[in-house]
Scaffold this motif. Structure first.
Motif, mmCIF file in Angstrom:
data_model
loop_
_atom_site.group_PDB
_atom_site.id
_atom_site.type_symbol
_atom_site.label_atom_id
_atom_site.label_comp_id
_atom_site.label_asym_id
_atom_site.label_seq_id
_atom_site.Cartn_x
_atom_site.Cartn_y
_atom_site.Cartn_z
ATOM 1 N N TRP A 41 0.831 -1.214 0.000
ATOM 2 C CA TRP A 41 0.000 0.000 0.000
ATOM 3 C C TRP A 41 0.868 1.269 0.000
ATOM 4 N N LEU A 42 1.912 1.272 0.815
ATOM 5 C CA LEU A 42 2.810 2.430 0.834
ATOM 6 C C LEU A 42 3.474 2.638 -0.521
ATOM 7 N N ARG A 43 3.822 1.565 -1.161
ATOM 8 C CA ARG A 43 4.449 1.674 -2.487
ATOM 9 C C ARG A 43 3.482 2.264 -3.497
ATOM 10 N N LYS A 44 2.218 1.867 -3.439
ATOM 11 C CA LYS A 44 1.231 2.392 -4.371
ATOM 12 C C LYS A 44 0.839 3.834 -4.036
ATOM 13 N N ALA A 45 0.768 4.159 -2.746
ATOM 14 C CA ALA A 45 0.346 5.506 -2.338
ATOM 15 C C ALA A 45 1.425 6.551 -2.594
ATOM 16 N N ASN A 46 2.674 6.192 -2.595
ATOM 17 C CA ASN A 46 3.781 7.125 -2.813
ATOM 18 C C ASN A 46 4.603 6.651 -3.997
ATOM 19 N N PRO A 47 4.233 7.104 -5.186
ATOM 20 C CA PRO A 47 4.968 6.640 -6.370
ATOM 21 C C PRO A 47 6.411 7.135 -6.350
ATOM 22 N N LEU A 48 7.234 6.461 -7.048
ATOM 23 C CA LEU A 48 8.640 6.829 -7.112
ATOM 24 C C LEU A 48 8.818 8.158 -7.843
ATOM 25 N N TYR A 49 9.791 8.928 -7.426
ATOM 26 C CA TYR A 49 10.136 10.170 -8.114
ATOM 27 C C TYR A 49 11.655 10.270 -8.177
ATOM 28 N N GLN A 50 12.108 11.048 -9.137
ATOM 29 C CA GLN A 50 13.546 11.171 -9.344
ATOM 30 C C GLN A 50 14.104 12.256 -8.430
ATOM 31 N N GLN A 51 15.028 11.906 -7.592
ATOM 32 C CA GLN A 51 15.653 12.836 -6.655
ATOM 33 C C GLN A 51 16.945 13.366 -7.269
ATOM 34 N N HIS A 52 17.009 14.705 -7.354
ATOM 35 C CA HIS A 52 18.214 15.302 -7.918
ATOM 36 C C HIS A 52 19.366 15.190 -6.925
ATOM 37 N N GLU A 53 20.547 15.456 -7.414
ATOM 38 C CA GLU A 53 21.703 15.428 -6.533
ATOM 39 C C GLU A 53 21.632 16.581 -5.538
ATOM 40 N N CYS A 54 22.165 16.390 -4.374
ATOM 41 C CA CYS A 54 22.099 17.376 -3.302
ATOM 42 C C CYS A 54 23.468 18.017 -3.096
ATOM 43 N N HIS A 55 23.439 19.351 -3.036
ATOM 44 C CA HIS A 55 24.627 20.119 -2.674
ATOM 45 C C HIS A 55 24.296 20.864 -1.386
ATOM 46 N N PHE A 56 24.987 20.529 -0.335
ATOM 47 C CA PHE A 56 24.729 21.142 0.959
ATOM 48 C C PHE A 56 25.692 22.310 1.177
ATOM 49 N N PRO A 57 25.192 23.417 1.705
ATOM 50 C CA PRO A 57 26.085 24.564 1.964
ATOM 51 C C PRO A 57 27.126 24.212 3.016
ATOM 52 N N ASN A 58 28.332 24.662 2.741
ATOM 53 C CA ASN A 58 29.411 24.353 3.673
ATOM 54 C C ASN A 58 29.286 25.190 4.936
ATOM 55 N N LYS A 59 29.854 24.701 5.980
ATOM 56 C CA LYS A 59 29.867 25.397 7.270
ATOM 57 C C LYS A 59 31.317 25.715 7.610
ATOM 58 N N ALA A 60 31.602 27.020 7.636
ATOM 59 C CA ALA A 60 32.977 27.450 7.876
ATOM 60 C C ALA A 60 33.388 27.169 9.319
ATOM 61 N N LEU A 61 34.662 26.919 9.495
ATOM 62 C CA LEU A 61 35.223 26.716 10.825
ATOM 63 C C LEU A 61 35.555 28.068 11.457
ATOM 64 N N PRO A 62 35.726 28.120 12.768
ATOM 65 C CA PRO A 62 36.059 29.401 13.419
ATOM 66 C C PRO A 62 37.321 30.051 12.873
ATOM 67 N N SER A 63 38.238 29.246 12.334
ATOM 68 C CA SER A 63 39.469 29.822 11.797
ATOM 69 C C SER A 63 39.221 30.662 10.548
ATOM 70 N N ALA A 64 38.053 30.495 9.906
ATOM 71 C CA ALA A 64 37.731 31.282 8.712
ATOM 72 C C ALA A 64 37.278 32.689 9.049
ATOM 73 N N GLY A 65 36.995 32.955 10.304
ATOM 74 C CA GLY A 65 36.513 34.273 10.707
ATOM 75 C C GLY A 65 35.226 34.152 11.500
ATOM 76 N N ILE A 66 34.967 35.170 12.302
ATOM 77 C CA ILE A 66 33.785 35.118 13.172
ATOM 78 C C ILE A 66 32.501 35.143 12.358
ATOM 79 N N LEU A 67 32.406 36.073 11.394
ATOM 80 C CA LEU A 67 31.165 36.207 10.630
ATOM 81 C C LEU A 67 30.857 34.967 9.792
ATOM 82 N N PRO A 68 31.797 34.423 8.982
ATOM 83 C CA PRO A 68 31.474 33.197 8.234
ATOM 84 C C PRO A 68 31.102 32.027 9.137
ATOM 85 N N TRP A 69 31.751 31.944 10.285
ATOM 86 C CA TRP A 69 31.444 30.848 11.207
ATOM 87 C C TRP A 69 30.018 30.965 11.748
ATOM 88 N N ILE A 70 29.621 32.182 12.176
ATOM 89 C CA ILE A 70 28.266 32.379 12.704
ATOM 90 C C ILE A 70 27.229 32.186 11.603
#
Length: 265
Positions: A41-70
């Motif tokens: 039933w779950l398979r029929k109720a939620n048909p398959l869809y194509q998931q695009h590739e994911c690019h996640f925003p990077n998280k700067a380290l504290p050494s990169a500066g206070i503002l980029p880190w925050i």
């Protein structure tokens, strides 16, 4: 006992238990079937869809500066997924928010605080404003200290002023009258308690009032300005006043009034 006999005995035992516990037997049969039906039933109720590739925003380290880190912590709290590469994936770029308003403000503040030329200019502006404040105190408490001296109108206009062109072209004044006006001096002591409540027409047509507020280079210039300005309408005089205010350079005023105090201690 042989292995075959052991298996037959074990099967007989299980079958006997199931016959004696019919409810348990039904549950053991129906539970896998229900799970299988639920998955279908779950398979029929939620048909398959194509998931695009994911690019996640990077998280700067504290050494990169206070503002980029925050920014990396708070702006990426929900860990969004983008179908296109983010700016932070490029070589040499640490933050995805270099073009944000906050980032530009942070850079501007750093330039203001670390640029010695800018600091000196702001220091000079502060000193000029302090001198202007002292001048206003002197003007209110002891206006006679600067009596007879004023600020030349031409000296307090912006470098790209349009007052002169307006007087010549739109107001229809002659070059000699315009020269007398822009080279006249304003009597600052007359404005110690604000701008007087007088009509511009009354001031323009009165020689006494003109001399009361303005110091002209010559008596002939005073008469010429009075005759020319008195012939203008109240609306045209008001327009001239508006153009004058729009073309005043207050930084020049701050600097010049400080000089008046030095001349008249």
């Amino acid at each position: 006992m042989k292995t075959g006999s052991q298996i037959r005995l074990l099967l007989w035992k299980n079958w006997t238990l199931r016959k004696r516990q019919k409810i348990r037997f039904l549950v053991e049969i129906s539970w896998p079937v229900l799970l299988f039906i639920g998955l279908v039933w779950l398979r029929k109720a939620n048909p398959l869809y194509q998931q695009h590739e994911c690019h996640f925003p990077n998280k700067a380290l504290p050494s990169a500066g206070i503002l980029p880190w925050i920014q990396g912590i708070f702006c990426n709290a929900n860990n969004p997924c983008f179908r296109y590469p983010t700016q932070g994936e490029s070589p040499g770029i640490v933050s995805n928010y270099n073009n944000s308003v906050l980032a530009h403000f942070y850079v501007d503040i750093q330039e203001l605080l670390l640029n010695e030329t800018e600091v000196r200019q702001y220091g000079r502006l502060w000193r000029e404003m302090a001198s202007f404040s002292n001048f206003m105190d002197t003007l209110r408490n002891n206006p006679s200290a600067i009596a007879g001296r004023g600020l030349k109108i031409d000296d307090i206009l912006k470098d790209d002023e349009i007052l002169t062109a307006f007087l010549l072209r739109d107001a229809g004044l002659s070059e000699s009258i315009v020269y007398q006006l822009v080279n006249a001096q304003l009597r600052l002591e007359q404005f110690a308690f604000g701008v007087p409540d007088l009509q511009l027409k009354d001031i323009a047509c009165s020689q006494a009032l003109l001399e009361h507020f303005i110091i002209f280079p010559s008596r002939m210039g005073l008469h010429g300005v009075r005759n020319a300005m008195c012939a203008l309408s109240q609306q045209r005089l008001q327009r001239i006043e508006d153009i004058l205010y729009a073309n005043l350079d207050f930084f020049k005023i701050f600097r010049l009034v400080g000089g008046l105090l030095k001349i008249n201690p």
